[in-house]
Design an enzyme around this catalytic site. Structure first.
Site, short mmCIF file in Angstrom:
data_model
loop_
_atom_site.label_atom_id
_atom_site.label_comp_id
_atom_site.label_asym_id
_atom_site.label_seq_id
_atom_site.Cartn_x
_atom_site.Cartn_y
_atom_site.Cartn_z
N GLU B 56 0.92 -1.04 0.15
CA GLU B 56 -0.10 -0.11 0.00
C GLU B 56 0.76 1.30 0.18
O GLU B 56 0.70 2.26 -0.53
CB GLU B 56 -0.71 0.31 0.86
CG GLU B 56 -1.93 -1.28 1.74
CD GLU B 56 -1.42 -2.50 1.48
OE1 GLU B 56 -0.63 -2.82 1.92
OE2 GLU B 56 -2.04 -3.48 1.66
N PHE B 81 -5.79 0.39 6.33
CA PHE B 81 -4.51 -0.53 5.16
C PHE B 81 -4.35 1.83 4.52
O PHE B 81 -2.74 1.93 4.45
CB PHE B 81 -4.79 -1.13 4.14
CG PHE B 81 -4.71 -2.40 4.87
CD1 PHE B 81 -4.49 -3.46 5.91
CD2 PHE B 81 -6.46 -3.17 4.10
CE1 PHE B 81 -4.86 -3.99 6.48
CE2 PHE B 81 -6.20 -4.07 4.43
CZ PHE B 81 -5.22 -4.79 6.48
N HIS B 107 -14.63 -0.42 2.11
CA HIS B 107 -14.42 -1.03 3.68
C HIS B 107 -14.34 -0.66 5.23
O HIS B 107 -13.28 -0.79 6.29
CB HIS B 107 -13.48 -1.74 4.10
CG HIS B 107 -13.88 -3.16 3.05
ND1 HIS B 107 -14.24 -3.08 1.39
CD2 HIS B 107 -14.08 -4.46 2.65
CE1 HIS B 107 -14.31 -4.45 1.03
NE2 HIS B 107 -14.70 -4.86 1.77
N ASP B 115 -14.61 -9.97 9.45
CA ASP B 115 -13.17 -9.73 9.42
C ASP B 115 -12.83 -9.02 11.18
O ASP B 115 -10.94 -9.70 11.43
CB ASP B 115 -12.72 -9.52 8.49
CG ASP B 115 -12.68 -9.60 7.19
OD1 ASP B 115 -12.43 -11.06 6.76
OD2 ASP B 115 -11.99 -8.85 5.74
#
Lengths: 275, 312
Positions: B56, B81, B107, B115
């Protein structure tokens, strides 16, 4: 092969730029001496021989681009840009001063000729990769050069960028690694051994060449050679000496972030024949 | 029951449309293109789609380079992220140089669900909002996401857009004219105001309907633009209704609640209740179970409204 005369001219230019670097660092009383002096030969060859660029039109779309990933060598970049004519040489006296367009680390929005903002190590190479992608998409024939430090390659992001440059086959990207062997805390191999660098980049599917980073003929030959590489980015490992050109600064880690004092400046200028 | 659309689906679709209209638009992803929905663009414009792999930090700085080279990059991954792992790249390569890169993070928040807390960003709005030069958006639904993505494509500068995973009710069912920095009054009211963002806006509209039955007139203001914040709209609500409840799928620290309190404490102090994650991380569970567990339902908003009215 460069003509002897061209080599001499480039060496003379590099000597002059070393003087400018030392003067501006002394005036600023702050900044990075050692790594500017080790990188200046490779940068001189780019700005005054290899790169196609136009100081009167810094945003010329088809220019070759240079990204100083080791942004703390900003004095070397500013010396080149001033000498090339991007801004008046007198501005160099304002390095690191409040309101100056010459920031401690390169700022694309303040200094004409600076392509991106660097200084946080590892990010310049990724940006150079992005520029190379954009050039290819836009169908430009221009090349992208980026200069890294050998301490800098301890950053994980360098290897992310190395992976991407090879994955996308960026043959328009030529990276110079200023391998002077020293970082702030000491020898690179003692602080965190990141070698062997050549085999590592080879394993990342780069084309790798190694040269004496203070030999103009060898540096320029490596740049020419990189243009002939297809489907791969090129890494030129330039073996250099930190503080090169000023004997009492050479090979010294403690001159990484220390500017020359008045006395040191005078002795250095004497050595460089500019007293 | 209104139509349900995931904001990420709306993003993917809009991005593919924009790709047809503007060949400067390029898209980067970090091995999550199926989830972030950038794969739609990638399928149609493979030469302008760059998968960075699971890297990332490099993705964000490469996007900066693409922008420096004249492109309009959209870079996507999960919020945790983007704003977390690649924070310093966003700071140095995007915000500091005002680079024309759009980080669209999907998300966001606890509705990531199963998750678990490692993947549920409850701090991204706070982090991104603190960066000079950054624009921070958090659309409420599908139509607003489409309009917001078009607005950021036309805007010159770095933007962080937070989207969600699950389907959410359509709030802007008559279309949305998205303007960066402008909020929307979705329901008039005089006793108190809900100021909300993201999926909490739909919850606030439900809460306002419940309060109406109790003879409490609740205004609902949706702020899809967290930064710049619609200061005038917030101050007007404080002056006219005298009590505010903020709600966000995010920590109560530093996000929408924090931003609104900053404005009110300097401009027109009134009682405020902040609904959000109470300085805790999330955990695994179904999205609706998590919203209930962490107090982010219409019933919780009604309680918060009643609390704030007592302080009026």
């Amino acid at each position: 092969m460069l003509k002897e005369e061209t080599v001499r001219e480039l060496e003379q230019a590099a000597r002059k730029l070393r003087v400018e670097i030392l003067k501006m660092l002394n005036t600023a009383s702050s900044g990075h001496t050692g790594g500017s002096l080790s990188a200046i030969d490779a940068m001189t060859a780019l700005y005054f021989h290899k790169m196609r660029h136009d100081p009167s039109n810094p945003s010329w779309e088809d220019r070759d681009r240079f990204v100083l990933s080791k942004g703390h060598a900003a004095p070397a970049l500013y010396a080149c840009l001033a000498e090339a004519g991007y801004f008046p040489r007198d501005d160099l006296k304002t390095l690191r001063r409040l309101g100056s367009h010459l920031q401690g680390h390169p700022d694309m929005n303040k200094t004409p000729g600076v392509e991106v903002c660097t200084g946080s190590l590892g990010q310049g190479l990724s940006q150079a990769v992005g520029i190379a992608m954009a050039s290819r998409l836009a169908g430009r024939s221009s090349r992208v050069y980026s200069l890294l430090g050998d301490g800098e390659v301890q950053e994980g992001q360098i290897w992310e960028a190395a992976m991407a440059a090879a994955h996308y086959g960026l043959s328009n990207l030529c990276v110079i690694l200023d391998h002077n062997g020293l970082q702030i805390d000491g020898k690179v191999e003692e602080v965190m051994n990141v070698g062997p660098l050549g085999p590592k980049f080879l394993a990342f599917n780069w084309h790798v060449v190694e040269v004496d980073g203070h030999d103009m003929q060898a540096i320029c030959k490596a740049y020419d050679h990189a243009e002939e590489v297809t489907d791969q980015p090129t890494l030129i490992i330039a073996r250099t000496v930190k503080g090169k050109g000023v004997p009492f600064f050479e090979h010294k880690a403690n001159y990484h972030g220390t500017p020359p004092s008045d006395d040191e400046l005078n002795r250095a200028l004497e050595h460089l024949g500019h007293a | 029951m209104s139509e349900m659309i995931a904001t990420r689906d709306s993003y993917g679709k809009t991005l593919a449309e924009l790709g047809k209209e503007n060949d400067k638009i390029v898209v980067l992803d970090a091995d999550l293109s199926g989830s972030t929905k950038t794969a739609l663009f990638g399928k149609e414009f493979p030469e302008r789609f760059f998968n960075a792999g699971i890297a990332e930090c490099n993705m964000v700085s490469m996007a900066a380079g693409l922008a420096a080279g004249g492109m309009i990059p959209f870079a996507s991954t999960f919020a945790v992220f983007a704003a977390g792992r690649a924070f310093e790249q966003i700071r140095q390569s995007l915000a500091y140089p005002k680079m024309n890169v759009k980080v669209v993070a999907t998300h966001g928040g606890i509705t990531v669900g199963e998750d678990g807390g490692s993947h549920q960003s409850v701090e991204d709005l706070a982090i991104m909002r603190s960066l000079p030069n950054m624009t921070v958006l958090c659309p409420a639904d599908g139509p607003e996401t489409a309009a917001a993505i078009r607005a950021v494509a036309a805007f010159d500068g770095p933007v962080y857009v937070r989207l969600g995973r699950g389907k959410v009710p359509v709030v802007f069912d008559n279309g949305c004219d998205f303007v960066i920095g402008r909020g929307a009054t979705l329901r008039g009211g005089s006793d108190m105001t809900f100021i909300t963002t993201g999926l909490m806006t739909a919850q606030a509209l439900e809460a306002a309907a419940i309060l109406e039955a109790e003879d409490i007139s609740a205004r609902v203001i949706h702020l899809g633009s967290i930064k710049p914040l619609d200061v005038d709209l917030v101050l007007q609500a404080a002056r006219e209704t005298g009590a505010i409840v903020t709600a966000e799928e995010h920590s109560v620290i530093g996000g929408l609640g924090g931003a609104v309190c900053e404005v009110l404490s300097e401009g027109f102090p009134v009682p405020v209740e902040r609904v959000g994650l109470r300085d805790v991380f999330g955990q695994s569970g179904k999205a609706d179970e998590l919203l209930a567990h962490y107090g982010l339902t219409p019933a919780h908003l009604v309680e918060a409204a009643e609390r704030v009215l007592k302080r009026k």
